[in-house]
Design a protein around this motif. Structure first.
Motif, short mmCIF file in Angstrom:
data_model
loop_
_atom_site.label_atom_id
_atom_site.label_comp_id
_atom_site.label_asym_id
_atom_site.label_seq_id
_atom_site.Cartn_x
_atom_site.Cartn_y
_atom_site.Cartn_z
N UNK A 194 0.83 -1.20 0.00
CA UNK A 194 0.00 0.00 0.00
C UNK A 194 0.87 1.26 0.00
N UNK A 195 1.99 1.22 0.74
CA UNK A 195 2.90 2.37 0.77
C UNK A 195 3.67 2.53 -0.53
N UNK A 196 4.01 1.42 -1.15
CA UNK A 196 4.87 1.45 -2.34
C UNK A 196 4.11 1.69 -3.63
N UNK A 197 2.82 1.37 -3.65
CA UNK A 197 2.09 1.34 -4.93
C UNK A 197 2.17 2.67 -5.68
N UNK A 198 1.81 3.76 -5.06
CA UNK A 198 1.77 5.04 -5.77
C UNK A 198 3.15 5.52 -6.20
N UNK A 199 4.13 5.62 -5.28
CA UNK A 199 5.43 6.16 -5.72
C UNK A 199 6.15 5.27 -6.72
N UNK A 200 6.09 3.95 -6.56
CA UNK A 200 6.80 3.07 -7.49
C UNK A 200 6.08 3.04 -8.84
N UNK A 201 4.76 3.06 -8.84
CA UNK A 201 4.02 3.11 -10.10
C UNK A 201 4.34 4.39 -10.85
N UNK A 238 19.21 10.55 -17.49
CA UNK A 238 18.12 10.21 -16.56
C UNK A 238 18.61 9.99 -15.13
N UNK A 239 19.92 9.96 -14.94
CA UNK A 239 20.44 9.68 -13.61
C UNK A 239 19.93 10.68 -12.58
N UNK A 240 20.05 11.96 -12.89
CA UNK A 240 19.64 12.98 -11.92
C UNK A 240 18.15 12.94 -11.63
N UNK A 241 17.26 12.94 -12.65
CA UNK A 241 15.83 12.89 -12.30
C UNK A 241 15.41 11.63 -11.57
N UNK A 242 16.03 10.48 -11.90
CA UNK A 242 15.68 9.25 -11.18
C UNK A 242 16.14 9.34 -9.73
N UNK A 243 17.38 9.80 -9.53
CA UNK A 243 17.90 9.91 -8.15
C UNK A 243 17.08 10.89 -7.34
N UNK A 244 16.68 11.99 -7.96
CA UNK A 244 15.83 12.94 -7.24
C UNK A 244 14.49 12.33 -6.88
N UNK A 245 13.94 11.53 -7.80
CA UNK A 245 12.63 10.93 -7.57
C UNK A 245 12.66 9.89 -6.46
N UNK A 246 13.79 9.18 -6.29
CA UNK A 246 13.87 8.14 -5.26
C UNK A 246 14.55 8.62 -3.99
#
Length: 312
Positions: A48-55, A147-155
């Motif tokens: 439930x915690x992971x669904x939105x951010x990982x999706x 994409x490294x920077x936007x992915x790292x910022x997102x996670x």
């Protein structure tokens, strides 16, 4: 589990096949878990915690889907199928949830699905340099540098702050980029963006121009001019995100999903259908096979992904 064994497991993540397209669902889930570990020292999480951010991560950095319900539940696939040598997945009652469990968010929520990276993996991640090395491996294998920077910022990962370069154990091998590739590509396109013609320089030194791989280096794209384009920094980023793509005949296409309100943003619309600049005489144009790869694997096109999913 040793450091080398952990890296081997991460390097060997089996990837689902969505039609013939890449599906970086597992790497994105693991990167999100690494960000969680960096923030809290633990990876335990409910579905439930992971669904939105990982999706959201999968929607932003993976192939597109058209079904809203599928877009909301894309975390279910990696949550269920992440390798059990790395991942412990259980239900509310503590029972194991097998990899044959249907990939449905409603089912996982009903069962109280929760997972964590195995304790031995978390112990290794707590050692200096390992967390950054693990993140770098996944980024290099599955994505492209823009994409490294936007992915790292997102996670929530700050690799620079981890001083990764000093902490990665000696001997870790990477597929190195060929020296000279960037300069050869920029020369081939006369130091000007192949999309917009930008050719800015500071004195005699070009600025804001980069050599873009059409088929990403991380996805076996060669460091050769026929797989490269000289692009300004903006259009390189948009190209790697799938906002911009290439049509057969080397014309530019703009994703129908791209939206903007500003005059500057609308300048991107004007690129649609425009020809890509041709390289200097004697230099090869982009190979059609790499154009096809980018169109299938990166460009964001509604309806581009079929529901035919085969787990690898």
């Amino acid at each position: 589990m040793t450091y080398d064994e952990l890296m081997s497991v991460l390097a060997g993540l089996r990837r689902a096949q969505i039609g013939n397209r890449r599906a970086p669902h597992k790497p994105l889930l693991v990167l999100w878990l690494l960000g969680r570990f960096a923030a809290s020292g633990a990876t335990a999480v409910t579905y439930d915690e992971a669904e939105d951010p990982v999706s959201r991560l999968i929607n932003d950095f993976g192939p597109i889907v058209t079904s809203r319900s599928r877009a909301r539940e894309r975390a279910a696939m990696p949550f269920v199928h992440l390798e059990r040598g790395l991942w412990d997945l259980r239900g509310r009652d503590g029972s194991d949830i097998g990899r044959d469990t249907p990939e449905r968010g409603s089912l996982l929520r009903a069962r109280g699905a929760h997972g964590r990276l195995r304790p031995e993996a978390e112990t290794l991640l707590a050692a200096p340099g390992t967390l950054a090395a693990a993140a770098r491996l996944l980024l290099e294998q599955h994505f492209t540098p823009a994409l490294e920077t936007p992915i790292c910022e997102a996670v929530g990962l700050d690799l620079a702050a981890m001083d990764e370069a000093d902490l990665i154990p000696a001997g870790r091998k990477r597929r190195r980029r060929r020296t000279g590739f960037a300069e050869e590509v920029l020369q081939a396109y006369a130091y000007a963006c192949a999309f917009c013609g930008f050719d800015g320089a500071l004195g005699r030194h070009p600025v804001g121009l980069e050599a873009a791989h059409v088929r990403w280096h991380s996805q076996d794209g060669p460091d050769e001019v026929h797989n490269g384009l000289a692009l300004c920094s903006l259009h390189h980023t948009l190209f790697d995100l799938g906002v911009l793509g290439l049509l057969p005949g080397l014309r530019i296409q703009v994703s129908p999903l791209y939206v903007t309100r500003s005059a500057a943003g609308k300048a991107v619309y004007a690129l649609h259908g425009e020809p890509v600049a041709t390289p200097r005489p004697g230099q090869p144009a982009v190979d059609a096979a790499f154009v096809l790869w980018h169109g299938r694997q990166v460009f964001k096109r509604p309806g581009a992904v079929t529901p035919d999913v085969r787990l690898g």
